[in-house]
Design a protein around this motif. Structure first.
Motif, PDB file in Angstrom:
ATOM      1  N   ASP A  81     -66.532  57.542 -37.563  1.00 56.93           N
ATOM      2  CA  ASP A  81     -67.828  56.854 -37.600  1.00 56.93           C
ATOM      3  C   ASP A  81     -68.846  57.600 -36.725  1.00 56.93           C
ATOM      4  O   ASP A  81     -70.033  57.668 -37.058  1.00 56.93           O
ATOM      5  CB  ASP A  81     -67.673  55.409 -37.073  1.00 56.93           C
ATOM      6  N   ILE A  82     -68.362  58.149 -35.616  1.00 55.34           N
ATOM      7  CA  ILE A  82     -69.264  58.901 -34.722  1.00 55.34           C
ATOM      8  C   ILE A  82     -69.826  60.108 -35.467  1.00 55.34           C
ATOM      9  O   ILE A  82     -71.017  60.422 -35.395  1.00 55.34           O
ATOM     10  CB  ILE A  82     -68.496  59.336 -33.449  1.00 55.34           C
ATOM     11  N   ILE A  83     -68.972  60.750 -36.256  1.00 58.70           N
ATOM     12  CA  ILE A  83     -69.432  61.938 -36.991  1.00 58.70           C
ATOM     13  C   ILE A  83     -70.469  61.547 -38.035  1.00 58.70           C
ATOM     14  O   ILE A  83     -71.454  62.266 -38.236  1.00 58.70           O
ATOM     15  CB  ILE A  83     -68.216  62.658 -37.618  1.00 58.70           C
ATOM     16  N   VAL A  84     -70.303  60.377 -38.639  1.00 53.31           N
ATOM     17  CA  VAL A  84     -71.300  59.928 -39.630  1.00 53.31           C
ATOM     18  C   VAL A  84     -72.662  59.780 -38.939  1.00 53.31           C
ATOM     19  O   VAL A  84     -73.680  60.295 -39.414  1.00 53.31           O
ATOM     20  CB  VAL A  84     -70.859  58.580 -40.266  1.00 53.31           C
ATOM     21  N   VAL A  85     -72.685  59.138 -37.771  1.00 55.11           N
ATOM     22  CA  VAL A  85     -73.962  58.918 -37.072  1.00 55.11           C
ATOM     23  C   VAL A  85     -74.526  60.252 -36.574  1.00 55.11           C
ATOM     24  O   VAL A  85     -75.717  60.525 -36.692  1.00 55.11           O
ATOM     25  CB  VAL A  85     -73.753  57.948 -35.878  1.00 55.11           C
ATOM     26  N   LEU A  86     -73.630  61.089 -36.052  1.00 52.22           N
ATOM     27  CA  LEU A  86     -74.031  62.408 -35.535  1.00 52.22           C
ATOM     28  C   LEU A  86     -74.661  63.236 -36.656  1.00 52.22           C
ATOM     29  O   LEU A  86     -75.737  63.810 -36.519  1.00 52.22           O
ATOM     30  CB  LEU A  86     -72.779  63.113 -35.003  1.00 52.22           C
TER      31      LEU A  86
ATOM     32  N   HIS B  58     -60.620  71.351 -54.555  1.00 49.98           N
ATOM     33  CA  HIS B  58     -62.034  70.943 -54.673  1.00 49.98           C
ATOM     34  C   HIS B  58     -62.168  69.491 -55.111  1.00 49.98           C
ATOM     35  O   HIS B  58     -61.428  69.025 -55.954  1.00 49.98           O
ATOM     36  CB  HIS B  58     -62.752  71.854 -55.675  1.00 49.98           C
ATOM     37  N   LEU B  59     -63.094  68.817 -54.475  1.00 48.67           N
ATOM     38  CA  LEU B  59     -63.453  67.455 -54.888  1.00 48.67           C
ATOM     39  C   LEU B  59     -64.964  67.339 -54.786  1.00 48.67           C
ATOM     40  O   LEU B  59     -65.600  68.145 -54.094  1.00 48.67           O
ATOM     41  CB  LEU B  59     -62.846  66.435 -53.905  1.00 48.67           C
ATOM     42  N   ASN B  60     -65.527  66.318 -55.437  1.00 48.87           N
ATOM     43  CA  ASN B  60     -66.938  66.075 -55.120  1.00 48.87           C
ATOM     44  C   ASN B  60     -67.075  64.644 -54.612  1.00 48.87           C
ATOM     45  O   ASN B  60     -66.106  63.868 -54.605  1.00 48.87           O
ATOM     46  CB  ASN B  60     -67.841  66.372 -56.326  1.00 48.87           C
ATOM     47  N   ASP B  61     -68.270  64.321 -54.172  1.00 49.47           N
ATOM     48  CA  ASP B  61     -68.448  63.062 -53.449  1.00 49.47           C
ATOM     49  C   ASP B  61     -68.164  61.843 -54.343  1.00 49.47           C
ATOM     50  O   ASP B  61     -67.693  60.825 -53.867  1.00 49.47           O
ATOM     51  CB  ASP B  61     -69.860  62.976 -52.856  1.00 49.47           C
TER      52      ASP B  61
ATOM     53  N   HIS C 295     -67.506  59.410 -47.469  1.00 53.31           N
ATOM     54  CA  HIS C 295     -68.458  58.943 -48.471  1.00 53.31           C
ATOM     55  C   HIS C 295     -69.850  58.800 -47.821  1.00 53.31           C
ATOM     56  O   HIS C 295     -70.866  59.279 -48.331  1.00 53.31           O
ATOM     57  CB  HIS C 295     -67.928  57.590 -48.954  1.00 53.31           C
ATOM     58  N   LYS C 296     -69.873  58.198 -46.630  1.00 51.72           N
ATOM     59  CA  LYS C 296     -71.148  57.969 -45.930  1.00 51.72           C
ATOM     60  C   LYS C 296     -71.804  59.295 -45.525  1.00 51.72           C
ATOM     61  O   LYS C 296     -73.030  59.432 -45.527  1.00 51.72           O
ATOM     62  CB  LYS C 296     -70.905  57.126 -44.677  1.00 51.72           C
ATOM     63  N   LEU C 297     -70.958  60.299 -45.160  1.00 51.23           N
ATOM     64  CA  LEU C 297     -71.517  61.602 -44.776  1.00 51.23           C
ATOM     65  C   LEU C 297     -72.405  62.134 -45.899  1.00 51.23           C
ATOM     66  O   LEU C 297     -73.521  62.605 -45.669  1.00 51.23           O
ATOM     67  CB  LEU C 297     -70.378  62.604 -44.509  1.00 51.23           C
ATOM     68  N   PHE C 298     -71.912  61.995 -47.128  1.00 54.81           N
ATOM     69  CA  PHE C 298     -72.694  62.507 -48.264  1.00 54.81           C
ATOM     70  C   PHE C 298     -73.942  61.659 -48.469  1.00 54.81           C
ATOM     71  O   PHE C 298     -75.019  62.157 -48.749  1.00 54.81           O
ATOM     72  CB  PHE C 298     -71.834  62.569 -49.528  1.00 54.81           C
ATOM     73  N   GLU C 299     -73.790  60.353 -48.241  1.00 50.97           N
ATOM     74  CA  GLU C 299     -74.984  59.489 -48.368  1.00 50.97           C
ATOM     75  C   GLU C 299     -76.069  59.956 -47.387  1.00 50.97           C
ATOM     76  O   GLU C 299     -77.251  59.845 -47.641  1.00 50.97           O
ATOM     77  CB  GLU C 299     -74.607  58.031 -48.044  1.00 50.97           C
ATOM     78  N   ASN C 300     -75.638  60.481 -46.241  1.00 45.91           N
ATOM     79  CA  ASN C 300     -76.609  60.902 -45.218  1.00 45.91           C
ATOM     80  C   ASN C 300     -76.993  62.368 -45.332  1.00 45.91           C
ATOM     81  O   ASN C 300     -77.575  62.933 -44.408  1.00 45.91           O
ATOM     82  CB  ASN C 300     -76.030  60.654 -43.814  1.00 45.91           C
ATOM     83  N   GLY C 301     -76.586  63.014 -46.412  1.00 47.02           N
ATOM     84  CA  GLY C 301     -77.146  64.348 -46.643  1.00 47.02           C
ATOM     85  C   GLY C 301     -76.254  65.524 -46.380  1.00 47.02           C
ATOM     86  O   GLY C 301     -76.675  66.671 -46.500  1.00 47.02           O
ATOM     87  N   THR C 302     -74.979  65.280 -46.005  1.00 49.16           N
ATOM     88  CA  THR C 302     -74.086  66.440 -45.833  1.00 49.16           C
ATOM     89  C   THR C 302     -73.938  67.156 -47.169  1.00 49.16           C
ATOM     90  O   THR C 302     -73.944  66.510 -48.214  1.00 49.16           O
ATOM     91  CB  THR C 302     -72.686  65.948 -45.388  1.00 49.16           C
ATOM     92  N   SER C 303     -73.789  68.472 -47.128  1.00 50.29           N
ATOM     93  CA  SER C 303     -73.577  69.160 -48.418  1.00 50.29           C
ATOM     94  C   SER C 303     -72.113  69.508 -48.596  1.00 50.29           C
ATOM     95  O   SER C 303     -71.602  69.511 -49.694  1.00 50.29           O
ATOM     96  CB  SER C 303     -74.419  70.442 -48.446  1.00 50.29           C
ATOM     97  N   THR C 304     -71.396  69.773 -47.475  1.00 51.63           N
ATOM     98  CA  THR C 304     -69.991  70.183 -47.594  1.00 51.63           C
ATOM     99  C   THR C 304     -69.141  69.538 -46.512  1.00 51.63           C
ATOM    100  O   THR C 304     -69.524  69.560 -45.330  1.00 51.63           O
ATOM    101  CB  THR C 304     -69.875  71.722 -47.426  1.00 51.63           C
ATOM    102  N   VAL C 305     -68.016  68.971 -46.920  1.00 53.75           N
ATOM    103  CA  VAL C 305     -67.016  68.484 -45.951  1.00 53.75           C
ATOM    104  C   VAL C 305     -65.728  69.235 -46.253  1.00 53.75           C
ATOM    105  O   VAL C 305     -65.321  69.305 -47.424  1.00 53.75           O
ATOM    106  CB  VAL C 305     -66.791  66.961 -46.077  1.00 53.75           C
ATOM    107  N   ILE C 306     -65.144  69.834 -45.235  1.00 52.41           N
ATOM    108  CA  ILE C 306     -63.888  70.560 -45.453  1.00 52.41           C
ATOM    109  C   ILE C 306     -62.776  69.843 -44.685  1.00 52.41           C
ATOM    110  O   ILE C 306     -62.909  69.578 -43.480  1.00 52.41           O
ATOM    111  CB  ILE C 306     -63.989  72.027 -44.955  1.00 52.41           C
TER     112      ILE C 306
ATOM    113  N   GLY D 181     -74.726  63.617 -58.685  1.00 52.33           N
ATOM    114  CA  GLY D 181     -74.311  62.392 -57.957  1.00 52.33           C
ATOM    115  C   GLY D 181     -75.506  61.459 -57.803  1.00 52.33           C
ATOM    116  O   GLY D 181     -76.652  61.858 -58.008  1.00 52.33           O
ATOM    117  N   LYS D 182     -75.253  60.241 -57.401  1.00 51.67           N
ATOM    118  CA  LYS D 182     -76.315  59.222 -57.355  1.00 51.67           C
ATOM    119  C   LYS D 182     -77.308  59.488 -56.226  1.00 51.67           C
ATOM    120  O   LYS D 182     -78.357  58.877 -56.145  1.00 51.67           O
ATOM    121  CB  LYS D 182     -75.695  57.825 -57.189  1.00 51.67           C
ATOM    122  N   TYR D 183     -77.015  60.445 -55.312  1.00 54.83           N
ATOM    123  CA  TYR D 183     -77.940  60.583 -54.182  1.00 54.83           C
ATOM    124  C   TYR D 183     -79.036  61.600 -54.473  1.00 54.83           C
ATOM    125  O   TYR D 183     -79.921  61.778 -53.698  1.00 54.83           O
ATOM    126  CB  TYR D 183     -77.197  61.044 -52.895  1.00 54.83           C
TER     127      TYR D 183
END
Lengths: 56, 271, 271, 56
Positions: C169-174, C205-208, C230-241, C268-270
């Motif tokens: 959760d901290i990473i999502v806010v960060l 490979h996966l997508n959001d 999921h939230k990371l992508f909602e907040n604009g991340t482009s890549t999660v590894i 995607g919906k965003y």
């Protein structure tokens, strides 16, 4: 007995029977203070200067 | 600038110290110990503490890797962050750091302690050393943005190793670079005692030359403490207060003159 | 800006991660866990960990005062400072902080967890909560002066209490406040596995939107991890590894494409 | 048995025999969710709104 030599004056050094790692010995030739690093094989280095005031 | 040294004893009233500090106008830095916590943790983890006494008579804790882990848990972890938490609850925006963080307190690793073992003179090395430099840029960065530094060991050596050190030595280096006018040490005693077993025998005033005399007769850890205070005056401190950290308002009482006030003697050799 | 999440598992090769990071051009922030250390310490101190499962199916650690002490010792103390020390030995001038330091990570205390106990519906409160704000001023202050923040729990609540929280959760806010393009999670597995017991079944490979689907079927902690991604992508991340933190060069391998790369689906919906 | 009253509708409340601290009960009159704070004396408060998503 394993031998080594004084790093300061190169004089030959013979390990005492009860030599121990970290022991401080004095080179009989030049009087430098030496620290025993390993016993078998016997190896020494010059001991670090004593700290100007007490140890930690 | 004030330097507040909070001793690591179990009975130190940290809550009271922080409450008093929250009313302080003057800016301050906190340096703290945690020896009681460290010893309790060592006991609970069945880690035996090794004390070494150097041939020149000074005894100190032998700091191996496990001891440094203990310092990280007890000093840098539990004690530091509970002090920071208490500060935050009292409106003091504290930032806790060890000397390793941002190379805040840089030191030199001891080259070795000479000890006598199995009737032999030996040299033993551990992870301990002496501080010689503070990262003033980082410290000022925090202070200028209204953060209160809460510092503790370990410090960092030339190769980036965390090493044990004495908080009293850290305060000497800190004071030298900061020119802090007053240093207050909170300990588990009413101050310096004429007779160590008589709490009523508090010496209310001393000057720096008295300290030099005392140091010559003292032994072990107390000798080292006196030596550190002596150095503070050499580096320009004007007042050192040795105050009782166990009472209800430790800081207020110290500033009202309770405890032992040590001041520069007008005709001391440093003027 | 890169966010590096170092999992708290025992087999994570921290030395390898830090060594790789020392070669990085891009600026990064480290967030780390220490659950293995915490559990080992709890066991050695004979502290039993209480897990509570809320009526809505999520299980979490019950964080009483003793648990917070454990977090300070294991996360904020031992793990954080050993990571900072390793960074210093690799030319990374790291500064370790919890969310309590300088109010770095501010959160809201949970109002209570609804559980079933003795066949009764009950509400229990502890020292845990959710992060909602980062002290960006302090973070930028450090980054602009070339310090590398190494962050961990606890975080701080509205009354200045240290509270437990989830690093995910901290990473999502960060990430939300930093707009970091890439987030790398180092875990004790080669990546997301098709079959959890088959290390060879790494999904490369996966997508959001896949993540959103997975989340619906998942349970407990894994459900929460997917929700955070999921939230990371909602907040604009482009890549999660999601990468293996146990191998020799965890960061280099992750950036070469080993592990599971999750990217924003173009439709995607965003967007 | 000790009595109390609902903080929302002021209706009288009687503690059940096996009432427990932290227990969630529903006010029989207005249906509010109440949290038992103490059993002897019996006291309740309105239970906090359920978190919008799962608990921590």
């Amino acid at each position: 007995m394993s031998n080594s030599s004084c790093p300061v004056c190169d004089n030959a050094l013979i390990a005492a029977a009860n030599a121990q790692v970290s022991e401080l010995i004095i080179c009989p030739d030049c009087g430098s203070e030496l620290e025993i690093k390993t016993v078998n094989p016997f190896s020494v280095v010059e001991a670090p200067r004593e700290e100007e005031d007490w140890g930690e | 600038m004030l330097i507040i040294k909070i001793g690591g004893g179990k009975e130190i009233n940290i809550r009271g110290i922080i409450k008093d500090l929250s009313g302080m106008k003057e800016q301050f830095i906190i340096v703290h110990g945690a020896n009681a916590l460290r010893d309790e943790l060592a006991e609970r983890l069945a880690i035996s503490k090794k004390i070494v006494t150097s041939v020149s008579g000074y005894s100190s804790v032998y700091s191996d890797e496990t001891m440094i882990d203990l310092l990280f848990m007890a000093y840098a972890g539990l004690r530091n962050k509970r002090i920071v938490e208490l500060c935050q609850q009292n409106g003091i925006n504290a930032v806790g750091m060890t000397g390793v963080d941002g190379k805040m307190i840089q030191g030199k690793r001891n080259t070795g302690i000479r000890i006598r073992e199995d009737e032999k003179l030996k040299i033993i090395r551990d992870f301990s050393g002496k501080p010689f430099h503070i990262n003033m840029e980082l410290l000022h960065l925090l202070l200028e943005h209204a953060y209160t530094p809460v510092l503790t060991i370990p410090i960092i050596d030339e190769q980036g190793h965390a090493i044990n050190s004495e908080n009293d030595d850290i305060i000497v280096v800190l004071q030298k670079e900061f020119k802090a006018g007053t240093v207050i040490h909170f300990i588990e005693a009413p101050g310096f005692l004429e007779k160590s077993d008589d709490p009523a025998s508090v010496i209310s005033h001393l000057n720096d030359s008295d300290i030099a005399l005392w140091e010559e007769q003292a032994q072990g850890r107390f000798k080292r403490k006196l030596h550190a205070i002596h150095k503070l005056f050499e580096n320009g401190t004007s007042t050192v207060i040795i105050a009782d950290g166990r009472i209800e308002h430790p800081v207020n009482k110290a500033l009202e003159g309770y405890g032992t006030i040590i001041q520069r003697s007008r005709y001391g050799k440093y003027n």
